[in-house]
Design an enzyme around this catalytic site. Structure first.
Site, PDB file in Angstrom:
ATOM      1  N   ALA A 269       1.128  -1.343  -0.219  1.00 23.39           N
ATOM      2  CA  ALA A 269      -0.512   0.299  -0.131  1.00 23.39           C
ATOM      3  C   ALA A 269       1.153   1.229   0.236  1.00 23.39           C
ATOM      4  O   ALA A 269       1.822   1.014   0.486  1.00 23.39           O
ATOM      5  CB  ALA A 269      -0.722  -0.090   1.129  1.00 23.39           C
TER       6      ALA A 269
ATOM      7  N   GLU B 151       0.860  -9.850  -2.287  1.00 20.11           N
ATOM      8  CA  GLU B 151      -1.132  -9.922  -2.332  1.00 20.11           C
ATOM      9  C   GLU B 151      -0.684 -11.005  -4.420  1.00 20.11           C
ATOM     10  O   GLU B 151      -1.207 -10.992  -4.318  1.00 20.11           O
ATOM     11  CB  GLU B 151      -1.674  -8.887  -2.234  1.00 20.11           C
ATOM     12  CG  GLU B 151      -1.852  -9.462  -0.994  1.00 20.11           C
ATOM     13  CD  GLU B 151      -2.871  -8.680   0.321  1.00 20.11           C
ATOM     14  OE1 GLU B 151      -2.532  -7.472   0.004  1.00 20.11           O
ATOM     15  OE2 GLU B 151      -4.011  -9.132   0.261  1.00 20.11           O
TER      16      GLU B 151
ATOM     17  N   GLY C  82       0.698  -5.950  -0.041  1.00 18.41           N
ATOM     18  CA  GLY C  82       0.063  -5.717  -1.159  1.00 18.41           C
ATOM     19  C   GLY C  82       0.810  -6.109  -2.767  1.00 18.41           C
ATOM     20  O   GLY C  82       0.866  -6.582  -3.325  1.00 18.41           O
TER      21      GLY C  82
ATOM     22  N   GLU D  65       0.227  -6.765   7.572  1.00 16.43           N
ATOM     23  CA  GLU D  65      -1.142  -5.227   7.730  1.00 16.43           C
ATOM     24  C   GLU D  65      -0.967  -5.743   9.060  1.00 16.43           C
ATOM     25  O   GLU D  65      -1.836  -3.949   9.583  1.00 16.43           O
ATOM     26  CB  GLU D  65      -2.022  -6.544   6.942  1.00 16.43           C
ATOM     27  CG  GLU D  65      -1.663  -5.443   5.359  1.00 16.43           C
ATOM     28  CD  GLU D  65      -0.975  -6.510   4.873  1.00 16.43           C
ATOM     29  OE1 GLU D  65      -0.279  -7.188   5.023  1.00 16.43           O
ATOM     30  OE2 GLU D  65      -1.344  -5.908   3.286  1.00 16.43           O
TER      31      GLU D  65
END
Ligand code: NAD
Length: 715
Positions: free
Chosen positions: A68, A120, A117, A142
């Site tokens: 992020a 991910e 992310g 996170e």
């Protein structure tokens, strides 16, 4: 198309290499240009399925992708608009879902750190390969910021490993794995020895696997360990909750709770529904104002570590030789840190034997690292060879950094400077590790007060992540900059503050620990005193930590205070420490007796004599105990802001969290601003506590003004 963030290169072998290389910043993140580029790339891959045989995703930067973008995610969380947040993450999820269902092999060649992310994205590939290079971190951290993965990270890890393994090995700790450890955990499928082998290995996998299907998209797929339902499910939930309670020591944090719920509920439904559940649990967290605070304070911390607070225009400073004066508990730890960073250290005490005792601390740590296989023998030997145990000032000759850590006695400290300063380099930075003596006064002991500064380490030095840098009235900008460099050299966070007794961190430390002593005086059972702190999510148990730093040190701080402002101001909490030391001879952990009993350096139980010595017992609601800690520290932080000890909201927040205030609040000023009802709700509760427990809970003007004007405390 905006292919400027993700470069597209189709090779003669028919493989498309997508290189993440954000031209607008030094690292790759999931910012708007990236999301737009990813959307364009996925469109193009879908439109031209016959034009390529496979896809490799890699990075053109040192980092693969940091996840992020805090500049975008911070304001998004702050606006707390449920629909906007859901759309943001659903869009990311949809792109990744399309990528893994192209019908063509996609390989993530993870040639740098892949977090949040970033990982991910890689989890949506069919195969992940990383080089075995130090410094690369792979994980989903996170939860440590108070949120949960939102781009399919929960859904895919649960389907890769099963609910319990995904939660305990990857999600709940937010572990950042090295490539080898990520391989062992199953987050990557292969590790190559060098970066050069990465793309060939990715190409070979694509050739061998022309049409891979994700396990969860196969008809035969079942959850690893099988789906868990019925009684077995309740048992698993109980076991996970117990693990969580143990890990968090009772602190009640929403992010891990939502993580467990998203993982379990998502395991009972299909992929698409699981993704919806993941988004909803993330949105739920985002609506809690504390989440935005947590993200903001993480951002502030990164800024502090990137030297954003370092005055501009001053040349970087790396010392060539450090003189550490005083080889006690603190000096020994400081010597270890600089020797580990590759700097020569002269460690001086009143005798060579005392200095050698200080050096032996480094030996113990280095030997332990060798025994655990973390260090080579050569590395340990080199570290120890950098430390010279000294009793003679001549051994400090030429040092361009002095850090003094002798007893907490201003007279002794000044005498030491007078003796040592002449042999040091003429430009040396002169630092004191005093925990509370004003720097401006100590600077009277040196000939160059502009080069004199506070560098307040915390104990144990090798574990604590911050150093408070204290500016005296005459300290130059250049010296502040040099001190910040010296702190960053050992990978710690500098908290730069102004001068005043106790500076910033000692005042916060004392606010929390002396409140624990007030509770002892109130006759609260000691276990409840410790438990209330843990349930708040504070870093340490206050009575335990008082023992660790020694009650005699607190006793001497009280003596100093009384010499300045008189004995008639003695508080009940101070009275507890005075009696513990003077009457019961319980000086703390090192002395084998404090609030706890110890045997051979090992902690036993809380001292059973405590309840007889203090009291009588008073029935105090547990929530009051919790609030007393939070309010005392938050009020002290506000007072420090008002007095100019801390200059910025960011320093106040980051410093308070590093000093032990619950990280989930985003810092003490955020706690005040986000309190139920904002600053005026905070003021109302503070006044209530003041009425019941004493005037120390009365809010200072900065807080009262914010409450009256409907503004925030700080910026
Ligand atoms: P300590 O008692 O463990 O060590 C002090 C050392 O200084 C002793 O080894 C002593 O022999 C040596 N010393 C005394 N006079 C000396 C001289 N003239 N020349 C050279 N060495 C001399 O104390 P400590 O806990 O390491 O604290 C040292 C300083 O660090 C103090 O100012 C203290 O306030 C500060 N500090 C302590 C903590 C903590 O948690 N203990 C935390 C932050 C800062």
């Amino acid at each position: 198309m905006t292919d400027n963030v993700i470069n597209w290169a189709l090779g003669s072998d028919g493989i498309v290499v997508l290189t993440l290389d954000d031209p607008s910043q030094s690292t790759n993140t999931w910012n708007t240009p990236f999301r737009q580029s990813l959307a364009d790339v996925v469109d193009r891959l879908e439109a031209d399925r016959d034009g390529y045989v496979g896809v490799i995703i890699t990075s053109g930067k040192e980092v693969f992708s940091a996840g992020a973008d805090l500049k975008e995610i911070g304001p998004l969380m702050d606006r707390a608009d449920a629909a906007e947040i859901a759309t943001f993450f659903d869009h990311a999820k949809a792109l990744l879902r399309r990528l893994e269902r192209l019908g063509k092999p996609v390989v993530a060649a993870i040639n740098g750190t892949a977090l949040g992310g970033g990982l991910e994205l890689a989890l949506a590939a069919h195969h992940r390969i990383a080089p075995d290079r130090p410094g690369i971190q792979i994980g989903l951290p996170e939860v440590t910021l108070g949120v949960i993965p939102g781009a399919g990270g929960v859904v895919r890890t649960v389907r890769m490993f099963g609910v319990a393994a995904a939660l305990t090995n990857v999600l709940l700790n937010g572990t950042k794995f090295s490539p080898r450890k990520a391989l062992a955990a199953g987050l990557v499928d292969a590790v190559v020895d060098t970066d050069a082998e990465l793309l060939p290995a990715a190409r070979a996998w694509i050739t061998a696997n022309p049409a891979p299907v994700q396990p969860w998209d196969r008809k035969s797929y079942t959850l690893p360990g099988g789906p868990v339902t019925g009684a077995e499910l309740s048992q698993q939930v109980l076991a996970l909750s117990a693990t969580l309670r143990k890990q968090l020591k009772g602190a009640d944090l929403p992010a891990p709770r939502n993580l467990i719920a998203a993982a379990i509920e998502g395991s009972l439904v299909d992929f698409a529904a699981a993704e919806t559940i993941e988004t909803r649990y993330l949105v739920n967290l985002s609506l809690n104002p504390l989440t935005a605070n947590g993200v903001q304070s993480f951002f502030d911390l990164q800024k502090a570590n990137r030297n954003d607070y370092r005055p501009a225009g001053v040349a970087p400073f790396r010392p060539t030789k450090v003189a550490v004066v005083g080889a006690g508990m603190m000096g020994a730890g400081i010597a270890y840190e600089y020797a580990k960073a590759g700097v020569a250290v002269a460690l001086k005490d009143i005798s060579v034997e005392a200095a050698e005792r200080g050096k032996s601390y480094s030996r113990t740590l280095a030997e332990a690292a060798v025994a655990k296989g973390r260090w080579t023998r050569q590395r340990a030997d080199e570290l120890l060879n950098r430390i010279t145990a000294a009793a003679d000032d001549a051994d400090l000759a030429g040092a361009d950094l002095m850090i003094e850590a002798v007893f907490e006695d201003p007279g002794l400290k000044k005498k030491t400077y007078a003796q040592v300063e002449p042999v040091l380099d003429a430009t040396a930075l002169l630092a004191s590790n005093t925990s509370q003596i004003p720097i401006t006064g100590l600077a009277e002991g040196v000939t160059r007060p502009e080069a004199f500064i506070g560098m307040h380490f915390s104990s144990p030095v090798d574990k604590m992540p911050m150093v408070e840098v204290v500016k005296g009235a005459l300290t130059s900008r250049e010296s502040v900059s040099r001190a910040v460099d010296v702190v960053r050299l050992i990978n710690k966070t500098p908290i730069v503050v102004n001068d005043g007794r106790g500076f910033y961190l000692t005042r916060l430390f004392m606010a929390a620990t002396f409140e624990a002593c007030e509770m002892v005086a109130d006759g609260v059972p000691a276990t409840s005193i410790e438990q209330a702190a843990l349930q708040n999510g504070m870093l340490t148990q206050p009575l335990l930590v008082l023992d660790q730093v020694s009650l005699s040190l607190s006793r001497s701080i009280i003596a100093d205070r009384e010499a300045e402002t008189g004995t008639d101001k003695r508080t009940a909490g101070e009275g507890v420490i005075i009696r513990m030391v003077d009457q019961f001879g319980r000086l703390g952990r090192a002395a084998g007796a404090g609030f706890y009993d110890y045997a051979d350096g090992k902690r036993l139980t809380l001292w059973p004599g405590l309840s007889d010595a203090f009291g009588p017992a008073r029935d105090i609601p547990f929530q009051d105990l919790r609030d007393r800690y939070l309010f005392r520290v938050a009020l002290e932080v506000a007072a420090c802001l008002q007095e100019g000890i801390v200059e910025t909201t960011a320093t106040a927040n980051v410093g308070s969290v590093m000093g032990g205030f619950p990280a989930g609040t985003g810092g003490a000023l955020s706690f005040i601003n986000s309190y139920d009802g904002g600053p005026s709700g905070f003021v109302a509760r503070a006044r209530e506590l003041a009425q019941t427990y004493g005037e120390r809970f009365l809010p200072p003007a900065v807080v009262v003004d914010a409450a009256t004007n409907g503004t925030r405390v700080g910026h």
